[in-house]
Each structure stands twice: as structure tokens, then as C-alpha cells.
Design a protein around this motif. Structure first.
Motif, PDB file in Angstrom:
ATOM      1  N   ILE A 194      30.246  28.792  31.285  1.00 57.20           N
ATOM      2  CA  ILE A 194      29.795  28.451  32.635  1.00 57.20           C
ATOM      3  C   ILE A 194      30.992  28.314  33.570  1.00 57.20           C
ATOM      4  O   ILE A 194      30.984  28.834  34.698  1.00 57.20           O
ATOM      5  CB  ILE A 194      28.973  27.156  32.627  1.00 57.20           C
ATOM      6  CG1 ILE A 194      27.682  27.350  31.811  1.00 57.20           C
ATOM      7  CG2 ILE A 194      28.649  26.713  34.050  1.00 57.20           C
ATOM      8  CD1 ILE A 194      26.739  28.388  32.379  1.00 57.20           C
ATOM      9  N   ASP A 195      32.040  27.632  33.128  1.00 53.34           N
ATOM     10  CA  ASP A 195      33.225  27.461  33.967  1.00 53.34           C
ATOM     11  C   ASP A 195      33.826  28.799  34.361  1.00 53.34           C
ATOM     12  O   ASP A 195      34.281  28.983  35.498  1.00 53.34           O
ATOM     13  CB  ASP A 195      34.276  26.633  33.224  1.00 53.34           C
ATOM     14  CG  ASP A 195      33.859  25.172  33.052  1.00 53.34           C
ATOM     15  OD1 ASP A 195      32.926  24.740  33.753  1.00 53.34           O
ATOM     16  OD2 ASP A 195      34.469  24.479  32.215  1.00 53.34           O
ATOM     17  N   SER A 196      33.821  29.745  33.426  1.00 47.37           N
ATOM     18  CA  SER A 196      34.360  31.072  33.704  1.00 47.37           C
ATOM     19  C   SER A 196      33.535  31.788  34.771  1.00 47.37           C
ATOM     20  O   SER A 196      34.080  32.357  35.720  1.00 47.37           O
ATOM     21  CB  SER A 196      34.379  31.908  32.413  1.00 47.37           C
ATOM     22  OG  SER A 196      34.818  33.219  32.679  1.00 47.37           O
ATOM     23  N   HIS A 197      32.211  31.744  34.622  1.00 48.20           N
ATOM     24  CA  HIS A 197      31.343  32.369  35.622  1.00 48.20           C
ATOM     25  C   HIS A 197      31.507  31.710  36.989  1.00 48.20           C
ATOM     26  O   HIS A 197      31.555  32.399  38.021  1.00 48.20           O
ATOM     27  CB  HIS A 197      29.881  32.276  35.187  1.00 48.20           C
ATOM     28  CG  HIS A 197      29.526  33.148  34.026  1.00 48.20           C
ATOM     29  ND1 HIS A 197      29.997  34.433  33.884  1.00 48.20           N
ATOM     30  CD2 HIS A 197      28.719  32.928  32.950  1.00 48.20           C
ATOM     31  CE1 HIS A 197      29.507  34.957  32.780  1.00 48.20           C
ATOM     32  NE2 HIS A 197      28.732  34.064  32.193  1.00 48.20           N
ATOM     33  N   ARG A 202      33.140  31.701  42.569  1.00 48.47           N
ATOM     34  CA  ARG A 202      33.813  30.981  43.654  1.00 48.47           C
ATOM     35  C   ARG A 202      34.868  31.869  44.319  1.00 48.47           C
ATOM     36  O   ARG A 202      34.962  31.919  45.558  1.00 48.47           O
ATOM     37  CB  ARG A 202      34.453  29.712  43.103  1.00 48.47           C
ATOM     38  CG  ARG A 202      35.185  28.884  44.150  1.00 48.47           C
ATOM     39  CD  ARG A 202      35.906  27.738  43.476  1.00 48.47           C
ATOM     40  NE  ARG A 202      35.018  26.665  43.095  1.00 48.47           N
ATOM     41  CZ  ARG A 202      35.150  25.951  41.986  1.00 48.47           C
ATOM     42  NH1 ARG A 202      36.090  26.251  41.111  1.00 48.47           N
ATOM     43  NH2 ARG A 202      34.325  24.955  41.738  1.00 48.47           N
ATOM     44  N   LYS A 203      35.642  32.570  43.512  1.00 49.03           N
ATOM     45  CA  LYS A 203      36.690  33.441  44.066  1.00 49.03           C
ATOM     46  C   LYS A 203      36.086  34.549  44.922  1.00 49.03           C
ATOM     47  O   LYS A 203      36.589  34.865  46.011  1.00 49.03           O
ATOM     48  CB  LYS A 203      37.527  34.043  42.943  1.00 49.03           C
ATOM     49  CG  LYS A 203      38.660  34.942  43.447  1.00 49.03           C
ATOM     50  CD  LYS A 203      39.462  35.545  42.319  1.00 49.03           C
ATOM     51  CE  LYS A 203      40.644  36.348  42.867  1.00 49.03           C
ATOM     52  NZ  LYS A 203      40.231  37.398  43.816  1.00 49.03           N
ATOM     53  N   LYS A 204      35.001  35.161  44.438  1.00 48.42           N
ATOM     54  CA  LYS A 204      34.383  36.254  45.183  1.00 48.42           C
ATOM     55  C   LYS A 204      33.813  35.764  46.512  1.00 48.42           C
ATOM     56  O   LYS A 204      33.883  36.469  47.526  1.00 48.42           O
ATOM     57  CB  LYS A 204      33.297  36.909  44.334  1.00 48.42           C
ATOM     58  CG  LYS A 204      33.846  37.678  43.142  1.00 48.42           C
ATOM     59  CD  LYS A 204      32.744  38.262  42.274  1.00 48.42           C
ATOM     60  CE  LYS A 204      33.322  39.026  41.092  1.00 48.42           C
ATOM     61  NZ  LYS A 204      32.276  39.614  40.221  1.00 48.42           N
ATOM     62  N   MET A 205      33.258  34.550  46.522  1.00 46.94           N
ATOM     63  CA  MET A 205      32.713  34.004  47.757  1.00 46.94           C
ATOM     64  C   MET A 205      33.827  33.620  48.721  1.00 46.94           C
ATOM     65  O   MET A 205      33.724  33.833  49.939  1.00 46.94           O
ATOM     66  CB  MET A 205      31.827  32.803  47.447  1.00 46.94           C
ATOM     67  CG  MET A 205      30.574  33.164  46.657  1.00 46.94           C
ATOM     68  SD  MET A 205      29.524  31.738  46.281  1.00 46.94           S
ATOM     69  CE  MET A 205      28.838  31.410  47.917  1.00 46.94           C
ATOM     70  N   PRO A 210      36.990  32.545  53.295  1.00 45.05           N
ATOM     71  CA  PRO A 210      38.136  31.770  52.787  1.00 45.05           C
ATOM     72  C   PRO A 210      38.211  30.352  53.308  1.00 45.05           C
ATOM     73  O   PRO A 210      38.848  29.494  52.699  1.00 45.05           O
ATOM     74  CB  PRO A 210      39.345  32.601  53.254  1.00 45.05           C
ATOM     75  CG  PRO A 210      38.841  33.434  54.379  1.00 45.05           C
ATOM     76  CD  PRO A 210      37.411  33.721  54.065  1.00 45.05           C
ATOM     77  N   GLU A 211      37.541  30.085  54.437  1.00 44.29           N
ATOM     78  CA  GLU A 211      37.603  28.753  55.005  1.00 44.29           C
ATOM     79  C   GLU A 211      36.643  27.784  54.333  1.00 44.29           C
ATOM     80  O   GLU A 211      36.680  26.577  54.593  1.00 44.29           O
ATOM     81  CB  GLU A 211      37.289  28.799  56.511  1.00 44.29           C
ATOM     82  CG  GLU A 211      35.825  29.046  56.847  1.00 44.29           C
ATOM     83  CD  GLU A 211      35.374  30.485  56.638  1.00 44.29           C
ATOM     84  OE1 GLU A 211      36.229  31.343  56.318  1.00 44.29           O
ATOM     85  OE2 GLU A 211      34.172  30.757  56.777  1.00 44.29           O
ATOM     86  N   SER A 212      35.788  28.313  53.455  1.00 48.31           N
ATOM     87  CA  SER A 212      34.760  27.484  52.837  1.00 48.31           C
ATOM     88  C   SER A 212      35.106  27.166  51.391  1.00 48.31           C
ATOM     89  O   SER A 212      35.655  27.988  50.666  1.00 48.31           O
ATOM     90  CB  SER A 212      33.406  28.198  52.883  1.00 48.31           C
ATOM     91  OG  SER A 212      32.438  27.477  52.170  1.00 48.31           O
ATOM     92  N   GLU A 213      34.747  25.943  50.976  1.00 47.65           N
ATOM     93  CA  GLU A 213      34.944  25.554  49.581  1.00 47.65           C
ATOM     94  C   GLU A 213      33.890  26.183  48.685  1.00 47.65           C
ATOM     95  O   GLU A 213      34.063  26.287  47.482  1.00 47.65           O
ATOM     96  CB  GLU A 213      34.902  24.028  49.458  1.00 47.65           C
ATOM     97  CG  GLU A 213      35.306  23.530  48.079  1.00 47.65           C
ATOM     98  CD  GLU A 213      35.390  22.015  48.024  1.00 47.65           C
ATOM     99  OE1 GLU A 213      34.964  21.364  48.983  1.00 47.65           O
ATOM    100  OE2 GLU A 213      35.892  21.497  47.016  1.00 47.65           O
ATOM    101  N   CYS A 214      32.755  26.594  49.290  1.00 47.88           N
ATOM    102  CA  CYS A 214      31.670  27.296  48.597  1.00 47.88           C
ATOM    103  C   CYS A 214      31.065  26.469  47.468  1.00 47.88           C
ATOM    104  O   CYS A 214      30.171  25.681  47.688  1.00 47.88           O
ATOM    105  CB  CYS A 214      32.134  28.659  48.086  1.00 47.88           C
ATOM    106  SG  CYS A 214      32.613  29.798  49.387  1.00 47.88           S
ATOM    107  N   ILE A 215      31.539  26.668  46.257  1.00 47.30           N
ATOM    108  CA  ILE A 215      31.002  25.933  45.110  1.00 47.30           C
ATOM    109  C   ILE A 215      31.964  24.813  44.767  1.00 47.30           C
ATOM    110  O   ILE A 215      33.111  25.042  44.420  1.00 47.30           O
ATOM    111  CB  ILE A 215      30.793  26.868  43.908  1.00 47.30           C
ATOM    112  CG1 ILE A 215      29.797  27.967  44.270  1.00 47.30           C
ATOM    113  CG2 ILE A 215      30.291  26.086  42.699  1.00 47.30           C
ATOM    114  CD1 ILE A 215      29.630  29.015  43.206  1.00 47.30           C
TER     115      ILE A 215
END
Length: 227
Positions: A194-197, A202-205, A210-215
């Protein structure tokens, strides 16, 4: 689900193993094709667009790792990666490939067919486009996602995670809850999977926003979507 229009590409250089696995898929209603040389895989996928690949790690001509990486530059076809060593699965997870499943030889052909059916079933769940949270849009029928009107290229596992988060913005999910959501067949999946996914998603989002923390990681609990 009707599997008669589903084609499984079996990339395996052990003829006996490939033949047995092929027969099990045919008995379950699938169409199949076998390739035993890594150099032939990419062109075949581009020309025939299979619904799922069983991809052996060690192949003549070109290894499965390189094949998988090139596949992901143009296709989100589900991939089940096979290896003869269980420690290789840990290495592959450490490389954060994001394959849909990993199987270790010797495996049960019946179990492989069940896993494939579950992957395809999850891929087809839901329909229509969900208006996402803060610019996120998800089309569950086409398995496509966009953020701020920019397409995000995701693996099926990453897509399922994002879909879960999108339906429950700001809700914190434990790793166990996320495992249940994206792996409904009861298999044993480690927190590391799960951590890997999550890290890949997160990186793709963030590449798009780039200004968002997203997940966001919630220490000691899990993750939540916070755009």
C-alpha cells in the motif's frame, strides 16, 4: 462477467507451464496468446491490445522489468508479474513498479485465473464520471483520471486507490482498509504494498499539482485525500 472477449497474454518461456496456464484460461472462457521471448512483447501489445498480461520476470531477449517499464509509457493494461523467487517480489515492491499482482512459481494455475478474474472485475466496477474533489475527475468506466484538466497516467491499483479517496475526501483510511478496497479477494498484502502504491500515486498527482499535498499521511493511522 463474460470473459469470451477478454484476451490474456501469457509471457512465459517455460513451455509446459505456459501451456497449462493457457489451458486453464481457455477453460474459463478466455482467449489467450503465448509469447516466450521478451523482445516480442511490446509490439504484440501495441498491435493486439490484450486485456491483461501474465509477465514472467526472467525471459530470453529482454527481462520482464524492462518490458513493464516500457508498457507503462503507453498502456495501462493490467499486469500480473511472475517470478521464481519469493524474495524477488519484495525487490519488485521496493522498486515501486505498481504491478497489479505478483505471483511466485510454482503457482496454482487455478489461483492465477481467480486472481485475474478479480483484477478484471475491479477494472470494470462503476460507471460514469465522478466529479472529483478540487479539480479531480475520475471516469471509472474508462479508468481515466485527471486533475486540473490534466490527465494522470495511473496503474489499475493506483486508480482504484484514487477512486476510493475521491469518494470520501478528508476521510482517513488505514492501510488495512485500503487493502480491502483494492484487493477484495482476501489475499495477504503487506503494508509495504500500500505504501508503495500511495507513494507512486502521490508523486503523479504532485507532478500535475505541485502546490498541493494531495494525499496526506496521518501518523500512526493511514492516509487521506486533502486537495
Amino acid at each position: 462477467m463474460n470473459y469470451q472477449d477478454k484476451t490474456i497474454l501469457i509471457v512465459e518461456d517455460e513451455p509446459a507451464l505456459a501451456s497449462v496456464l493457457c489451458e486453464y484460461f481457455i477453460q474459463s472462457g478466455f482467449q489467450t496468446h503465448i509469447i516466450d521471448n521478451g523482445l516480442e512483447v511490446i509490439d504484440w501489445v501495441k498491435n493486439y491490445q490484450p486485456d491483461l498480461l501474465i509477465l514472467d520476470l526472467m525471459l530470453p531477449g529482454r527481462n520482464g522489468l524492462d518490458i513493464y517499464r516500457e508498457l507503462r509509457t503507453f498502456s495501462q493494461v493490467p499486469v500480473v508479474m511472475a517470478t521464481a523467487r519469493i524474495d524477488e517480489i519484495d525487490r519488485l515492491l521496493g522498486l515501486e513498479l505498481g504491478a497489479d499482482d505478483y505471483i511466485c512459481k510454482p503457482y496454482s494455475p487455478r489461483e492465477v485465473v481467480i486472481r485475474v478474474k478479480n483484477i478484471l472485475r475491479r477494472s470494470k466496477e462503476g460507471n460514469g464520471t465522478l466529479q472529483g474533489y478540487a479539480g479531480l475527475q475520475i471516469d471509472e468506466q474508462k479508468m481515466m483520471a485527471s486533475l486540473n484538466q490534466q490527465t494522470i497516467i495511473l496503474t489499475p491499483a493506483e486508480f482504484r486507490l484514487l477512486s476510493v479517496f475521491n469518494k470520501h475526501p478528508e476521510q482517513v483510511f488505514s492501510r488495512e482498509q485500503l487493502m480491502t478496497q483494492i484487493y477484495s479477494d482476501g489475499r495477504i498484502v503487506t503494508d509495504r504494498t500500500i505504501d508503495s502504491h500511495i507513494k507512486n500515486l502521490r508523486k503523479k498527482m504532485q507532478d500535475v499539482a505541485p502546490e498541493s499535498e494531495c494525499i496526506k499521511s496521518i501518523y500512526g493511522i493511514g492516509y487521506k485525500l486533502t486537495l
